[in-house]
Design an enzyme around this catalytic site. Sequence first.
Site, PDB file in Angstrom:
ATOM      1  N   ASN A 158       0.746  -1.264   0.181  1.00  0.00           N
ATOM      2  CA  ASN A 158       0.085  -0.147   0.046  1.00  0.00           C
ATOM      3  C   ASN A 158       0.930   1.319   0.037  1.00  0.00           C
ATOM      4  OD1 ASN A 158       0.638  -0.461   2.646  1.00  0.00           O
ATOM      5  ND2 ASN A 158      -1.029   0.381   3.528  1.00  0.00           N
ATOM      6  N   LYS A 181      12.528  -7.730   1.215  1.00  0.00           N
ATOM      7  CA  LYS A 181      11.377  -8.443   0.145  1.00  0.00           C
ATOM      8  C   LYS A 181      10.277  -7.458   0.139  1.00  0.00           C
ATOM      9  CE  LYS A 181       8.001 -10.987   0.503  1.00  0.00           C
ATOM     10  NZ  LYS A 181       7.384 -10.729  -0.723  1.00  0.00           N
ATOM     11  N   ALA A 183       6.597  -6.203  -1.442  1.00  0.00           N
ATOM     12  CA  ALA A 183       5.250  -7.052  -1.758  1.00  0.00           C
ATOM     13  C   ALA A 183       5.450  -7.533  -3.089  1.00  0.00           C
ATOM     14  CB  ALA A 183       4.248  -6.132  -1.232  1.00  0.00           C
ATOM     15  N   GLY A 234       2.710  -5.181   7.805  1.00  0.00           N
ATOM     16  CA  GLY A 234       1.898  -5.680   6.818  1.00  0.00           C
ATOM     17  C   GLY A 234       0.906  -6.109   7.722  1.00  0.00           C
ATOM     18  N   GLU A 256       5.119  -3.434  12.480  1.00  0.00           N
ATOM     19  CA  GLU A 256       3.914  -2.409  11.686  1.00  0.00           C
ATOM     20  C   GLU A 256       2.861  -3.161  11.230  1.00  0.00           C
ATOM     21  OE1 GLU A 256       4.075   0.695  13.240  1.00  0.00           O
ATOM     22  OE2 GLU A 256       6.121   0.964  13.375  1.00  0.00           O
ATOM     23  N   LEU A 257       1.680  -3.359  12.056  1.00  0.00           N
ATOM     24  CA  LEU A 257       0.640  -4.362  11.565  1.00  0.00           C
ATOM     25  C   LEU A 257      -0.601  -3.626  11.149  1.00  0.00           C
ATOM     26  CD1 LEU A 257       1.571  -7.158  14.231  1.00  0.00           C
ATOM     27  CD2 LEU A 257       2.277  -6.600  11.729  1.00  0.00           C
ATOM     28  N   CYS A 290      -3.154   1.670   6.727  1.00  0.00           N
ATOM     29  CA  CYS A 290      -3.175   1.141   8.138  1.00  0.00           C
ATOM     30  C   CYS A 290      -3.871   2.007   9.194  1.00  0.00           C
ATOM     31  CB  CYS A 290      -1.690   0.716   8.450  1.00  0.00           C
ATOM     32  SG  CYS A 290      -0.587   1.848   8.373  1.00  0.00           S
ATOM     33  N   GLU A 387     -10.563  -4.577   9.597  1.00  0.00           N
ATOM     34  CA  GLU A 387     -10.091  -3.283   8.716  1.00  0.00           C
ATOM     35  C   GLU A 387     -10.619  -3.665   7.450  1.00  0.00           C
ATOM     36  OE1 GLU A 387      -6.075  -4.180   8.197  1.00  0.00           O
ATOM     37  OE2 GLU A 387      -5.338  -2.006   8.517  1.00  0.00           O
TER      38      GLU A 387
END
Length: 489
Positions: A158, A181, A183, A234, A256-257, A290, A387
């Site tokens: 995102n 890595k 997305a 993610g 960071e979720l 997020c 979410e």
Amino acid sequence: MLKLADPNLLRDSLFIDGAWVKPPKCGTFAVQNPANGQQLAALPLAGRDQARAAVDAAARAFPDWAARPARERSQLLRRWHGLVLENVDDLARILTAEQGKPLSEARGEILYGAAFFEWFAEEAKRVYGETIPAPNADQRLLVIRQPIGVCAAITPWNFPMAMIPRKAAPALAAGCTMVLKPASATPLSALALAELASRAGIPAGVFNVVPGGAKTVGDELVTNSSVRKLTFTGSTEVGRELMAKASTNIKKVSLELGGNAPLLVFDDAHLETAVAGAMASKFRNMGQTCVCANRIYAQDGIYDRFVEALSAAVSKLKVGDGFEDQVQQGPLIDEAAVQKTLEHLQDAVRLGGKVLTGGSRHSLGGTFFEPTVISGATAEMLVAREETFGPLAPIFRFSSEAEAIRLANDTEYGLAAYFFTRDNGRVWRLGSALEFGVIGINTGVTSYEGAPFGGLKASGIGREGSHLGIDEFLEVKYLCVADIARPAA
Ligand code: NAP
């Protein structure tokens, strides 16, 4: 074909040990423009071997990079920053092409991300230690802070660019090396950043990019014992899995979720400010951030006026290809994102929600979706708990401040919250009562590289940005120097 002033920024290889590589035995995967399905590139599908090669390169590069004076690392980060700014237009085009967000938002993301290089270039020179008064006269106690080692970074689609400097800049400033890595939907921004890192003179192996299989590349990075730190942005679901795996060799983790941000509008709020804040928070990146307001609560006295004003503003949003002039809402990232938004919408309508604007896929087809507002939302609806990650704004009603706090905190998540009020006392009461890591008060936008970003509860561990951001990449070492009273023989 994507037109760039500098076509060399569009890379279709892995970046390992300072070189662009296309391993012969890898398959490939396509990167597509979500606005029209056009293929932008075919990249090698890296697997475990390539991830391991990148970790080995980062491990070899680490001692020299860590030993360089902070000033030198700082200068290289500054050069990287300068190159990002010089190439902002091309980088924005790559970002819009692979992610879909409007070009002006993509540009904003590049500038926001670049600011972390500048910030941490300065912080590199401020990794201070401390001295501790010793318990004995012949001792001196010191604390030094050292880079943790090879870091693995895994980032989401995102914010294909901004999430990278938030991790790479503090890591490299601290003296760590990194394997990233990105997305699979949006690896091109990451590869363009690697190209600029190389041009800036960041030494081979210090920053490596390995797009590829989540289960192979991701798994190797999180289980490889040479990797001492995992920094992940993610979903909470994947973060939980990675944290468990990272425990095998006791890696340090920052996560960071996901979020489920409440946005509270009190009766005494300034209406226009609250509507502008809700628009900025809910509809940035088509609702795919997020920190997007996921649940909007309006108090009884302002409810009708707020609902009407927000619906009017949302109905004016221009949807289209992010490259077109004046477009404010691009496509959603993929069909799964459309399905989730539809699921939340249909569930809300079934449980009594009223659609005021939008309410379905957009006539443009593909993954375009109508920006939608629903009134009469309730706690039983999916939108209250999960979410949505799409352009759907559900509006709930509340009566008292105590009820608003209870409703806002009634979630396993704790990333961002927003509230709108002119009551100074309430600002302080809610500022401490809300269980969220980032709180916007009379604003829907809080991002700034100098402020700490991160969540409470299931929204994560650790902070990015600010002077705290570099701590995530440092180890604290205590030195106890004894026997100092005896002169050398
Ligand atoms: P995601 O599915 O968790 O994927 C994020 C990254 O993890 C991608 O690079 C993905 O690779 C990788 N991945 C997935 N499964 C993995 C596994 N088993 N092992 C190792 N790596 C794995 O999240 P997303 O859909 O890309 O991003 C949206 C989510 O990110 C939302 O929940 C949002 O709230 C959260 N987010 C949080 C923040 C924050 O700062 N708190 C910021 C932005 C987004 P592939 O792409 O190859 O699958």
